[in-house]
Design a protein around this motif. Structure first.
Motif, mmCIF file in Angstrom:
data_model
loop_
_atom_site.group_PDB
_atom_site.id
_atom_site.type_symbol
_atom_site.label_atom_id
_atom_site.label_comp_id
_atom_site.label_asym_id
_atom_site.label_seq_id
_atom_site.Cartn_x
_atom_site.Cartn_y
_atom_site.Cartn_z
ATOM 1 N N GLU A 63 4.745 12.876 1.132
ATOM 2 C CA GLU A 63 5.192 11.903 2.126
ATOM 3 C C GLU A 63 4.011 11.259 2.855
ATOM 4 O OE1 GLU A 63 7.745 14.153 4.613
ATOM 5 O OE2 GLU A 63 9.415 14.213 3.163
ATOM 6 N N ALA A 64 2.992 12.075 3.171
ATOM 7 C CA ALA A 64 1.819 11.524 3.853
ATOM 8 C C ALA A 64 1.101 10.515 2.956
ATOM 9 C CB ALA A 64 0.867 12.649 4.253
ATOM 10 N N GLU A 65 1.025 10.810 1.670
ATOM 11 C CA GLU A 65 0.346 9.885 0.758
ATOM 12 C C GLU A 65 1.082 8.560 0.658
ATOM 13 O OE1 GLU A 65 -1.992 7.872 -1.279
ATOM 14 O OE2 GLU A 65 -2.565 9.835 -0.525
ATOM 15 N N TRP A 66 2.381 8.599 0.613
ATOM 16 C CA TRP A 66 3.130 7.349 0.567
ATOM 17 C C TRP A 66 3.014 6.590 1.892
ATOM 18 C CZ3 TRP A 66 4.662 4.200 -2.910
ATOM 19 C CH2 TRP A 66 4.937 4.657 -4.202
ATOM 20 N N ALA A 67 2.919 7.305 2.996
ATOM 21 C CA ALA A 67 2.715 6.633 4.283
ATOM 22 C C ALA A 67 1.363 5.923 4.299
ATOM 23 C CB ALA A 67 2.815 7.641 5.427
ATOM 24 N N PHE A 68 0.320 6.614 3.821
ATOM 25 C CA PHE A 68 -1.006 5.988 3.747
ATOM 26 C C PHE A 68 -0.988 4.786 2.817
ATOM 27 C CE2 PHE A 68 -2.772 10.315 4.946
ATOM 28 C CZ PHE A 68 -3.150 9.903 6.224
ATOM 29 N N THR A 69 -0.317 4.912 1.695
ATOM 30 C CA THR A 69 -0.280 3.809 0.738
ATOM 31 C C THR A 69 0.413 2.588 1.322
ATOM 32 O OG1 THR A 69 -0.271 5.360 -1.119
ATOM 33 C CG2 THR A 69 0.504 3.119 -1.553
ATOM 34 N N LEU A 70 1.507 2.789 2.014
ATOM 35 C CA LEU A 70 2.199 1.656 2.644
ATOM 36 C C LEU A 70 1.326 0.996 3.706
ATOM 37 C CD1 LEU A 70 5.804 3.123 2.986
ATOM 38 C CD2 LEU A 70 4.996 1.408 1.338
ATOM 39 N N LEU A 71 0.615 1.805 4.498
ATOM 40 C CA LEU A 71 -0.264 1.241 5.522
ATOM 41 C C LEU A 71 -1.417 0.453 4.890
ATOM 42 C CD1 LEU A 71 -0.438 4.209 8.065
ATOM 43 C CD2 LEU A 71 0.726 2.009 8.369
ATOM 44 N N PHE A 72 -2.022 1.005 3.828
ATOM 45 C CA PHE A 72 -3.111 0.303 3.150
ATOM 46 C C PHE A 72 -2.606 -0.964 2.463
ATOM 47 C CE2 PHE A 72 -5.310 4.603 2.885
ATOM 48 C CZ PHE A 72 -6.154 4.306 3.932
ATOM 49 N N THR A 73 -1.370 -0.930 1.965
ATOM 50 C CA THR A 73 -0.799 -2.125 1.345
ATOM 51 C C THR A 73 -0.585 -3.221 2.388
ATOM 52 O OG1 THR A 73 0.322 -0.731 -0.298
ATOM 53 C CG2 THR A 73 1.100 -2.996 -0.050
ATOM 54 N N LEU A 74 -0.073 -2.845 3.543
ATOM 55 C CA LEU A 74 0.090 -3.820 4.625
ATOM 56 C C LEU A 74 -1.257 -4.365 5.089
ATOM 57 C CD1 LEU A 74 2.894 -2.110 6.754
ATOM 58 C CD2 LEU A 74 3.120 -4.105 5.252
ATOM 59 N N GLU A 75 -2.242 -3.486 5.141
ATOM 60 C CA GLU A 75 -3.574 -3.932 5.557
ATOM 61 C C GLU A 75 -4.154 -4.941 4.575
ATOM 62 O OE1 GLU A 75 -8.107 -2.940 5.237
ATOM 63 O OE2 GLU A 75 -6.588 -1.690 4.290
ATOM 64 N N LEU A 76 -4.023 -4.671 3.276
ATOM 65 C CA LEU A 76 -4.518 -5.609 2.273
ATOM 66 C C LEU A 76 -3.760 -6.926 2.338
ATOM 67 C CD1 LEU A 76 -6.318 -6.273 -0.117
ATOM 68 C CD2 LEU A 76 -4.654 -5.142 -1.619
ATOM 69 N N ALA A 77 -2.455 -6.862 2.537
ATOM 70 C CA ALA A 77 -1.672 -8.091 2.666
ATOM 71 C C ALA A 77 -2.120 -8.908 3.878
ATOM 72 C CB ALA A 77 -0.184 -7.742 2.768
ATOM 73 N N ALA A 78 -2.433 -8.221 4.986
ATOM 74 C CA ALA A 78 -2.914 -8.927 6.174
ATOM 75 C C ALA A 78 -4.276 -9.565 5.914
ATOM 76 C CB ALA A 78 -2.997 -7.958 7.358
ATOM 77 N N ARG A 79 -5.140 -8.880 5.176
ATOM 78 C CA ARG A 79 -6.437 -9.456 4.841
ATOM 79 C C ARG A 79 -6.280 -10.731 4.010
ATOM 80 N NH1 ARG A 79 -10.933 -6.274 5.671
ATOM 81 N NH2 ARG A 79 -10.490 -4.140 6.369
#
Length: 295
Positions: A63-79
């Motif tokens: 669950e923690a890994e999927w949480a990190f992945t979603l956050l990193f995906t949002l961060e890349l989308a924002a970039r």
């Protein structure tokens, strides 16, 4: 990433200032939080590889890994959203690392082995250089890179020479030593030669005959004698580059001599005033007069 620009004035510009710059407190907080999140995600992957931890906390790690992945995906989308040319960033070094940091988890839905690639996120900690303001050392870093470029021919020639020495001595040891000593083929003997030449000496493969031990001694002595060669070549290039930085290419208006130090006011050959744009003509006239008297 100095050539990246925001897409438009407004929200995108504000996001650009927070994500890609570190001048404000909010931007620094974003970078520090991102680095901590990267380290935490790598720690999760490493701990999940331990069988006892995986058995006890496997669901929590997942669950923690999927949480990190979603956050990193949002961060890349924002970039990508705040950039004028998002494809340019996506194909850059940091863009590729950002993409690789989220791709394995999504691929894990199809290929379970893909999750082991998540340690690539550790490379993203390179952004800590922006937070610590280490960009002031870029000039010194460029100096070292220029020295490597100027000396790569000599270093490459040296490496070829070392390779020939290793192959020759390794082949001799392969012919001398019995297979029971571990020298079953020439590549294995070359491994022994490299380990011995670099004076590491793991001891997993060692000669047992007196002649082989004598060759080992010679290889170790050669290793000690040649280890300073590439260091000397590289150091000489660094010193030369440092000397080059001390001098300017501005030629003397009197005699045409160049390579004066940056803080020089007079020509070291004829004494002519070097700064033709000086605001004090009296100093220039005095220098010209002294130069004429000297001639």
């Amino acid at each position: 990433m100095a050539d990246l620009r925001p897409a438009a004035v407004g929200l995108r510009t504000r996001l650009f200032q927070i994500i890609f710059e570190s001048d404000s407190r909010l931007a620094k907080s974003f970078d520090i939080g991102l680095i901590l999140m990267i380290l935490a995600s790598v720690a999760v992957v490493m701990l999940d590889s331990v069988d006892s931890y995986h058995s006890a906390f496997g669901t929590l790690f997942y669950e923690a890994e999927w949480a990190f992945t979603l956050l990193f995906t949002l961060e890349l989308a924002a970039r990508l959203y705040c950039l004028e040319r998002p494809l340019k960033y996506l194909t850059s070094f940091y863009g590729v690392i950002d993409l690789l940091s989220i791709l394995p988890t999504w691929l894990a839905l199809l290929f379970p082995w893909g999750q082991s690639l998540l340690v690539v996120r550790l490379l993203r900690v390179l952004r800590i250089f922006r937070v610590l303001r280490l960009m002031q050392f870029v000039g010194e870093g460029r100096l070292l890179i220029d020295a490597l470029k100027n000396s790569w021919h000599q270093i490459l020639l040296f490496l070829f020479g070392v390779l020939m020495v290793v192959i020759i001595f390794s082949s001799l040891v392969y012919l001398i030593e019995p297979p029971e000593a571990g020298f079953s083929n020439i590549p294995t003997a070359v491994y022994w030669g490299v380990v011995t030449l670099t004076t590491v000496g793991y001891g997993d493969i060692t000669p047992v005959t007196p002649l082989g031990q004598f060759i080992s001694m010679m290889v170790m002595l050669i290793g000690y004698s040649i280890i300073a060669v590439p260091t000397g070549v590289f150091s000489a290039e660094v010193i030369r580059s440092l000397r080059e930085q001390r001098y300017s290419n501005e030629a003397c208006p009197g005699c045409g001599l160049d390579r004066h130090e940056h803080d020089s006011r007079y020509c070291r050959r004829c004494g002519t005033w070097l700064d033709e744009d000086t605001q004090d003509p009296r100093l220039r006239d005095e220098a010209d007069g002294a130069s004429q008297q000297g001639h």
